[in-house]
Design a protein around this motif. Structure first.
Motif, PDB file in Angstrom:
ATOM      1  N   GLN A  29       0.826  -1.203   0.000  1.00 50.07           N
ATOM      2  CA  GLN A  29       0.000   0.000   0.000  1.00 50.07           C
ATOM      3  C   GLN A  29       0.866   1.262   0.000  1.00 50.07           C
ATOM      4  OE1 GLN A  29      -3.293  -0.179   2.876  1.00 50.07           O
ATOM      5  NE2 GLN A  29      -2.974  -2.398   2.891  1.00 50.07           N
ATOM      6  N   PHE A  30       1.931   1.242   0.802  1.00 46.19           N
ATOM      7  CA  PHE A  30       2.864   2.371   0.843  1.00 46.19           C
ATOM      8  C   PHE A  30       3.485   2.597  -0.528  1.00 46.19           C
ATOM      9  CE2 PHE A  30       7.344   3.490   0.874  1.00 46.19           C
ATOM     10  CZ  PHE A  30       7.334   4.719   1.508  1.00 46.19           C
ATOM     11  N   GLN A  31       3.965   1.532  -1.153  1.00 48.16           N
ATOM     12  CA  GLN A  31       4.642   1.648  -2.445  1.00 48.16           C
ATOM     13  C   GLN A  31       3.712   2.230  -3.503  1.00 48.16           C
ATOM     14  OE1 GLN A  31       7.770  -2.039  -1.798  1.00 48.16           O
ATOM     15  NE2 GLN A  31       6.583  -2.047  -3.647  1.00 48.16           N
ATOM     16  N   ARG A  32       2.497   1.721  -3.589  1.00 44.84           N
ATOM     17  CA  ARG A  32       1.557   2.218  -4.594  1.00 44.84           C
ATOM     18  C   ARG A  32       1.221   3.685  -4.343  1.00 44.84           C
ATOM     19  NH1 ARG A  32      -0.770  -1.523  -8.383  1.00 44.84           N
ATOM     20  NH2 ARG A  32       1.056  -2.828  -8.666  1.00 44.84           N
ATOM     21  N   LYS A  33       1.016   4.058  -3.081  1.00 40.49           N
ATOM     22  CA  LYS A  33       0.650   5.433  -2.748  1.00 40.49           C
ATOM     23  C   LYS A  33       1.762   6.417  -3.103  1.00 40.49           C
ATOM     24  CE  LYS A  33      -0.588   8.483   1.050  1.00 40.49           C
ATOM     25  NZ  LYS A  33      -0.849   8.590   2.479  1.00 40.49           N
ATOM     26  N   HIS A  34       3.004   6.062  -2.774  1.00 43.96           N
ATOM     27  CA  HIS A  34       4.114   7.009  -2.925  1.00 43.96           C
ATOM     28  C   HIS A  34       4.913   6.843  -4.213  1.00 43.96           C
ATOM     29  CE1 HIS A  34       3.647   8.851   1.012  1.00 43.96           C
ATOM     30  NE2 HIS A  34       3.416   7.636   1.493  1.00 43.96           N
ATOM     31  N   TYR A  35       4.851   5.670  -4.849  1.00 43.41           N
ATOM     32  CA  TYR A  35       5.703   5.410  -6.013  1.00 43.41           C
ATOM     33  C   TYR A  35       4.954   4.874  -7.226  1.00 43.41           C
ATOM     34  CZ  TYR A  35       9.494   6.174  -2.749  1.00 43.41           C
ATOM     35  OH  TYR A  35      10.349   6.743  -1.823  1.00 43.41           O
ATOM     36  N   GLY A  36       3.663   4.634  -7.115  1.00 37.31           N
ATOM     37  CA  GLY A  36       2.911   4.124  -8.261  1.00 37.31           C
ATOM     38  C   GLY A  36       3.343   2.715  -8.619  1.00 37.31           C
ATOM     39  N   THR A  37       3.913   2.550  -9.813  1.00 42.62           N
ATOM     40  CA  THR A  37       4.356   1.226 -10.255  1.00 42.62           C
ATOM     41  C   THR A  37       5.854   1.171 -10.550  1.00 42.62           C
ATOM     42  OG1 THR A  37       3.800   1.771 -12.540  1.00 42.62           O
ATOM     43  CG2 THR A  37       2.102   0.652 -11.243  1.00 42.62           C
ATOM     44  N   ASP A  38       6.544   2.298 -10.413  1.00 42.57           N
ATOM     45  CA  ASP A  38       7.998   2.339 -10.639  1.00 42.57           C
ATOM     46  C   ASP A  38       8.698   2.526  -9.297  1.00 42.57           C
ATOM     47  OD1 ASP A  38      10.627   2.719 -11.366  1.00 42.57           O
ATOM     48  OD2 ASP A  38      10.261   4.534 -12.543  1.00 42.57           O
ATOM     49  N   PHE A  39       9.327   1.460  -8.827  1.00 44.13           N
ATOM     50  CA  PHE A  39       9.936   1.476  -7.503  1.00 44.13           C
ATOM     51  C   PHE A  39      11.439   1.732  -7.533  1.00 44.13           C
ATOM     52  CE2 PHE A  39       6.362  -1.656  -7.333  1.00 44.13           C
ATOM     53  CZ  PHE A  39       5.435  -0.742  -6.857  1.00 44.13           C
ATOM     54  N   SER A  40      11.969   2.155  -8.674  1.00 47.69           N
ATOM     55  CA  SER A  40      13.419   2.357  -8.784  1.00 47.69           C
ATOM     56  C   SER A  40      13.917   3.430  -7.819  1.00 47.69           C
ATOM     57  CB  SER A  40      13.816   2.695 -10.227  1.00 47.69           C
ATOM     58  OG  SER A  40      13.124   3.833 -10.686  1.00 47.69           O
ATOM     59  N   GLU A  41      13.145   4.489  -7.620  1.00 45.65           N
ATOM     60  CA  GLU A  41      13.543   5.542  -6.680  1.00 45.65           C
ATOM     61  C   GLU A  41      13.521   5.011  -5.244  1.00 45.65           C
ATOM     62  OE1 GLU A  41      11.843   9.848  -5.238  1.00 45.65           O
ATOM     63  OE2 GLU A  41      11.564   9.314  -7.354  1.00 45.65           O
ATOM     64  N   LEU A  42      12.517   4.228  -4.916  1.00 42.33           N
ATOM     65  CA  LEU A  42      12.442   3.615  -3.588  1.00 42.33           C
ATOM     66  C   LEU A  42      13.602   2.650  -3.380  1.00 42.33           C
ATOM     67  CD1 LEU A  42      11.102   2.983  -0.879  1.00 42.33           C
ATOM     68  CD2 LEU A  42       9.599   1.370  -2.106  1.00 42.33           C
ATOM     69  N   ASP A  43      13.876   1.800  -4.375  1.00 47.34           N
ATOM     70  CA  ASP A  43      15.003   0.865  -4.273  1.00 47.34           C
ATOM     71  C   ASP A  43      16.304   1.614  -4.015  1.00 47.34           C
ATOM     72  OD1 ASP A  43      13.538  -1.497  -4.669  1.00 47.34           O
ATOM     73  OD2 ASP A  43      13.700  -1.341  -6.842  1.00 47.34           O
ATOM     74  N   ALA A  44      16.509   2.728  -4.708  1.00 46.29           N
ATOM     75  CA  ALA A  44      17.731   3.521  -4.543  1.00 46.29           C
ATOM     76  C   ALA A  44      17.797   4.125  -3.137  1.00 46.29           C
ATOM     77  CB  ALA A  44      17.809   4.610  -5.601  1.00 46.29           C
ATOM     78  N   ALA A  45      16.669   4.612  -2.622  1.00 42.65           N
ATOM     79  CA  ALA A  45      16.639   5.199  -1.277  1.00 42.65           C
ATOM     80  C   ALA A  45      16.928   4.141  -0.212  1.00 42.65           C
ATOM     81  CB  ALA A  45      15.289   5.863  -1.028  1.00 42.65           C
ATOM     82  N   ILE A  46      16.339   2.967  -0.367  1.00 39.97           N
ATOM     83  CA  ILE A  46      16.603   1.870   0.581  1.00 39.97           C
ATOM     84  C   ILE A  46      18.073   1.474   0.524  1.00 39.97           C
ATOM     85  CG2 ILE A  46      16.154  -0.585   1.018  1.00 39.97           C
ATOM     86  CD1 ILE A  46      13.207  -0.027   0.233  1.00 39.97           C
ATOM     87  N   LYS A  47      18.618   1.338  -0.668  1.00 40.11           N
ATOM     88  CA  LYS A  47      20.023   0.959  -0.827  1.00 40.11           C
ATOM     89  C   LYS A  47      20.944   1.999  -0.188  1.00 40.11           C
ATOM     90  CE  LYS A  47      23.557  -0.434  -4.187  1.00 40.11           C
ATOM     91  NZ  LYS A  47      24.584  -0.162  -3.226  1.00 40.11           N
ATOM     92  N   ARG A  48      20.666   3.281  -0.396  1.00 35.75           N
ATOM     93  CA  ARG A  48      21.495   4.341   0.211  1.00 35.75           C
ATOM     94  C   ARG A  48      21.484   4.222   1.731  1.00 35.75           C
ATOM     95  NH1 ARG A  48      19.208   7.514  -3.812  1.00 35.75           N
ATOM     96  NH2 ARG A  48      17.612   8.309  -2.374  1.00 35.75           N
ATOM     97  N   SER A  49      20.305   3.995   2.287  1.00 36.71           N
ATOM     98  CA  SER A  49      20.195   3.881   3.738  1.00 36.71           C
ATOM     99  C   SER A  49      20.946   2.660   4.261  1.00 36.71           C
ATOM    100  CB  SER A  49      18.726   3.805   4.149  1.00 36.71           C
ATOM    101  OG  SER A  49      18.610   3.687   5.551  1.00 36.71           O
ATOM    102  N   LEU A  50      20.753   1.523   3.614  1.00 36.80           N
ATOM    103  CA  LEU A  50      21.450   0.302   4.044  1.00 36.80           C
ATOM    104  C   LEU A  50      22.961   0.465   3.915  1.00 36.80           C
ATOM    105  CD1 LEU A  50      19.064  -2.377   2.528  1.00 36.80           C
ATOM    106  CD2 LEU A  50      19.323  -1.793   4.959  1.00 36.80           C
ATOM    107  N   ASP A  51      23.403   1.082   2.826  1.00 37.26           N
ATOM    108  CA  ASP A  51      24.843   1.300   2.634  1.00 37.26           C
ATOM    109  C   ASP A  51      25.404   2.234   3.706  1.00 37.26           C
ATOM    110  OD1 ASP A  51      24.835  -0.341   0.415  1.00 37.26           O
ATOM    111  OD2 ASP A  51      24.940   1.309  -1.043  1.00 37.26           O
ATOM    112  N   GLU A  52      24.604   3.212   4.121  1.00 37.36           N
ATOM    113  CA  GLU A  52      25.068   4.165   5.137  1.00 37.36           C
ATOM    114  C   GLU A  52      25.102   3.550   6.529  1.00 37.36           C
ATOM    115  OE1 GLU A  52      23.852   8.484   7.121  1.00 37.36           O
ATOM    116  OE2 GLU A  52      22.853   7.841   5.271  1.00 37.36           O
ATOM    117  N   TYR A  53      24.039   2.871   6.914  1.00 45.60           N
ATOM    118  CA  TYR A  53      23.907   2.394   8.292  1.00 45.60           C
ATOM    119  C   TYR A  53      24.341   0.944   8.506  1.00 45.60           C
ATOM    120  CZ  TYR A  53      21.166   6.662   8.807  1.00 45.60           C
ATOM    121  OH  TYR A  53      20.755   7.971   8.813  1.00 45.60           O
ATOM    122  N   PHE A  54      24.328   0.136   7.446  1.00 49.61           N
ATOM    123  CA  PHE A  54      24.660  -1.287   7.580  1.00 49.61           C
ATOM    124  C   PHE A  54      25.581  -1.754   6.443  1.00 49.61           C
ATOM    125  CE2 PHE A  54      20.535  -0.534   9.546  1.00 49.61           C
ATOM    126  CZ  PHE A  54      20.712  -1.100  10.795  1.00 49.61           C
TER     127      PHE A  54
END
Length: 159
Positions: A29-54
């Motif tokens: 539900q979160f993904q559809r609301k904020h990103y529609g059907t293209d999750f590449s921006e979300l994937d990049a944001a998650i990756k940046r966070s994981l790379d920074e903190y873990f």
């Protein structure tokens, strides 16, 4: 602004094809609301966070072809901020290569909550936080009840 916890899997997958991430789930539900059907921006944001903190705190899976190959520990958190609102993707379950939750136990719910609490203590903000009753819906908790998870969640946030 309200901070929100989004339960996810330990590979932080976002693919919704084949119902890997269900539209009925909180994450879907979160993904559809904020990103529609293209999750590449979300994937990049998650990756940046994981790379920074873990950084380098993952196991490389060899059986993944269409999903993420890096499996993080239960309790790992990826912080994503959208228009000043913070969302915390919390790894609560391992997932098979076809998207089926694995190892969803009360022990892992507790481990996830400990990881979330530790992350929020270091990197969280002062706004109120909304957390769902993790593990009891699409994740399929094996050895606990809704009441067990509510009790465990309240225990961690009322200390």
């Amino acid at each position: 602004m309200l901070q929100v916890v989004i339960p996810t899997n330990t590979t932080f997958d976002t693919t919704m094809s084949g119902d890997f991430i269900s539209i009925k789930s909180i994450q879907g539900q979160f993904q559809r609301k904020h990103y529609g059907t293209d999750f590449s921006e979300l994937d990049a944001a998650i990756k940046r966070s994981l790379d920074e903190y873990f950084p380098s705190q993952y196991e490389k899976l060899s059986d993944r072809k269409k999903t993420n190959c890096n499996r993080y520990d239960i309790g790992t958190v990826a912080k994503v901020t959208i228009k000043g609102q913070h969302f915390y993707f919390l790894a609560v379950a391992d997932v098979s290569k076809t998207g089926k939750p694995q190892n969803v136990t009360m022990e892992n719910v507790t481990k996830a909550l400990v990881g979330l609490w530790d992350f929020l203590a270091r990197e969280g903000h002062t706004e109120p936080i909304a957390i769902p009753v993790i593990g009891t819906g699409r994740a399929g908790l094996k050895d606990g009840t809704l009441e067990d998870v509510v009790h465990e969640t309240l225990f961690f946030f009322c200390l």
